[in-house]
Write a protein that holds these residues in place. Structure first.
Motif, PDB file in Angstrom:
ATOM      1  N   ARG A 154       0.577  -1.147   0.092  1.00  0.00           N
ATOM      2  CA  ARG A 154      -0.058   0.068   0.185  1.00  0.00           C
ATOM      3  C   ARG A 154       0.658   1.193  -0.270  1.00  0.00           C
ATOM      4  O   ARG A 154       0.783   2.444  -0.232  1.00  0.00           O
ATOM      5  N   SER A 155       1.758   1.337   0.880  1.00  0.00           N
ATOM      6  CA  SER A 155       2.689   2.751   0.866  1.00  0.00           C
ATOM      7  C   SER A 155       3.388   2.824  -0.254  1.00  0.00           C
ATOM      8  O   SER A 155       3.236   3.836  -0.941  1.00  0.00           O
ATOM      9  N   ALA A 159       2.767   6.017  -2.419  1.00  0.00           N
ATOM     10  CA  ALA A 159       3.736   6.543  -3.112  1.00  0.00           C
ATOM     11  C   ALA A 159       3.645   7.513  -4.259  1.00  0.00           C
ATOM     12  O   ALA A 159       3.744   8.406  -4.388  1.00  0.00           O
ATOM     13  N   LEU A 160       3.371   6.336  -5.162  1.00  0.00           N
ATOM     14  CA  LEU A 160       3.145   6.558  -6.340  1.00  0.00           C
ATOM     15  C   LEU A 160       1.769   7.901  -7.454  1.00  0.00           C
ATOM     16  O   LEU A 160       1.822   8.881  -7.380  1.00  0.00           O
ATOM     17  N   VAL A 161       0.785   8.011  -6.076  1.00  0.00           N
ATOM     18  CA  VAL A 161      -0.329   8.573  -6.192  1.00  0.00           C
ATOM     19  C   VAL A 161       0.006   9.497  -5.716  1.00  0.00           C
ATOM     20  O   VAL A 161      -0.360  10.877  -6.334  1.00  0.00           O
ATOM     21  N   LEU A 162       0.611  10.279  -4.881  1.00  0.00           N
ATOM     22  CA  LEU A 162       1.198  11.809  -3.900  1.00  0.00           C
ATOM     23  C   LEU A 162       1.946  11.896  -5.213  1.00  0.00           C
ATOM     24  O   LEU A 162       1.774  12.762  -5.372  1.00  0.00           O
ATOM     25  N   ALA A 163       3.341  11.156  -5.382  1.00  0.00           N
ATOM     26  CA  ALA A 163       3.894  11.651  -7.008  1.00  0.00           C
ATOM     27  C   ALA A 163       3.353  12.163  -7.773  1.00  0.00           C
ATOM     28  O   ALA A 163       3.516  13.653  -8.628  1.00  0.00           O
ATOM     29  N   ALA A 188      -3.826   5.600   1.972  1.00  0.00           N
ATOM     30  CA  ALA A 188      -2.761   5.558   3.041  1.00  0.00           C
ATOM     31  C   ALA A 188      -3.301   5.204   4.405  1.00  0.00           C
ATOM     32  O   ALA A 188      -4.464   5.847   4.916  1.00  0.00           O
ATOM     33  N   ARG A 189      -2.419   4.995   4.897  1.00  0.00           N
ATOM     34  CA  ARG A 189      -2.216   3.810   6.211  1.00  0.00           C
ATOM     35  C   ARG A 189      -1.426   4.794   7.885  1.00  0.00           C
ATOM     36  O   ARG A 189      -1.146   5.086   8.313  1.00  0.00           O
TER      37      ARG A 189
END
Length: 388
Positions: A154-155, A159-163, A188-189
């Motif tokens: 998940r993390s 991270a790809l979505v945040l980027a 996110a968790r």
């Protein structure tokens, strides 16, 4: 002539059936041997237990080919760390030998199914993903964005979505940025990723309730400090532990009368500063109390941390206690499975404050952080009950 031809056909057919039967027997025998050797390794344990038998079994398995990957990968789903290390060494030898041969035919469907099944353990899934990266260099790039609800990956997916959200900001595409950061926030968790997405949404004028998302308890009734010299607070029973009487007055530290007060923390991650709320002190005990309502009975995680230590009662039953001094409050330091009942639930937390650190420059923090969430870290949906 026809009789001779038929006889020859029967003989050839008999030889073929015999060869198939012999191959089946050999395969069954080999499979049984692999299973037996895997079972021997499964009995290995700490301090060298079972290692004398595990070593030859490991060496024999490591000489085999990729045909044993299915049972080997299944065996790698174990909580036995010692056995898992033996299995990993076998896997690595077989894989490296297979990669060195161009003619190796890899069971791609099996590998992709294994890495995508989150019932399998993270460690072997990661190994299989690394292998797939070598066999199909574009695989991770395509596969990882699909793992937003995968506990193990998940993390990485978030991270790809945040980027992608950051790239949208650089492209001055606010609508796309909002969509990407919203997706990151919802999935996110990890508290750092939750905060990062929430801050970006706030800048973009979008709401993001971190407290609710993580299940942080922020509304408390507090009382303290009670006197607890020489680290006696953890084992000493004070009145609130026997009965929570929100109208009671207690005999506190330095002969001061103390009563319950309302307090709502505004810390971004719900950390409660007892020095600020009850007054800076040392060698003391304070209590935090809250009542919440949930719609139905449900399993949950109670995750907490405190400086110096804490004990927690849920609905009058102690569900957690850990005596550790000068340990600091860290997010999700302790995780305890609990069951919330339908309707009203009570939480009582005892937080100890120890003596001043030997180094006077070290702050004498007195703090608590507690949240209620599912096993993946998503906050429980609850309503705070106003207690009188």
């Amino acid at each position: 002539m026809n009789r001779r031809r038929n006889f020859r056909s029967i003989v050839v057919l008999g030889w073929s059936l015999a060869a198939v039967a012999a191959a089946s027997i050999r395969n069954a025998s080999a499979a049984d041997m692999v299973a037996t050797q895997i079972a021997v390794i499964a009995k290995a344990g700490p301090q060298g237990s079972g290692s004398a038998a595990a070593r030859p079994a490991r060496d024999e398995l490591a000489r085999r080919g990729i045909e044993i990957l299915p049972p080997l990968l299944a065996a790698m789903n174990t909580s036995n760390v010692v056995a898992a290390n033996w299995y990993r060494s076998i896997y690595e030898e077989i894989v490296e030998r297979g990669l060195a041969k161009q003619e190796t035919v890899w069971p791609m469907a099996l590998l992709k199914e294994y890495v995508s099944d989150n019932r399998n353990a993270r460690r072997p899934r990661t190994l299989v993903l690394e292998l797939l990266d070598r066999l199909e260099p574009a695989y991770r790039k395509v596969w990882l964005p699909t793992r937003l609800d995968d506990p193990d990956f998940r993390s990485d997916a978030v991270a790809l979505v945040l980027a992608a959200g950051e790239q949208a900001l650089r492209d001055s595409n606010d609508e796309r940025a909002k969509a990407e950061f919203r997706k990151a926030f919802d999935h996110a968790r990890d508290n750092g990723q939750v905060m990062q997405a929430a801050e970006k949404l706030k800048v973009l004028g979008e709401p993001a309730d971190v407290f609710a998302h993580l299940g942080l308890v922020t509304n408390w009734l507090l009382v303290g400090p009670f006197d607890a010299p020489e680290k006696t607070g953890f084992t000493t029973t004070f009145e609130p532990e026997s009965k929570v009487d929100l109208k009671a007055a207690y005999h506190g530290q330095n002969d001061k009368e103390i009563r319950w007060i309302r307090h709502r923390t505004t810390d971004s991650l719900g950390q409660l500063d007892l020095n600020g709320a009850l007054g800076a002190t040392r060698e003391a005990v304070g209590y935090a109390y809250a009542e919440i309502e949930v719609a139905s009975e449900q399993p949950a995680d109670l995750r907490c941390g405190a400086d110096d230590n804490c004990s927690v009662w849920l609905n009058g039953r102690k569900v957690f206690a850990r005596e550790q001094w000068l340990n600091g409050t860290r997010f999700d330091r302790f995780i305890t499975p609990i069951t919330l009942v339908a309707g009203r639930n009570t939480l009582l937390v005892k937080v100890c404050q120890g003596p001043q650190h030997q180094d006077p420059e070290v702050p004498n923090n007195w703090s608590l952080q507690l949240r209620l969430c599912d096993e993946q870290g998503r906050g429980v949906v609850y309503k705070t009950v106003a207690s009188e």
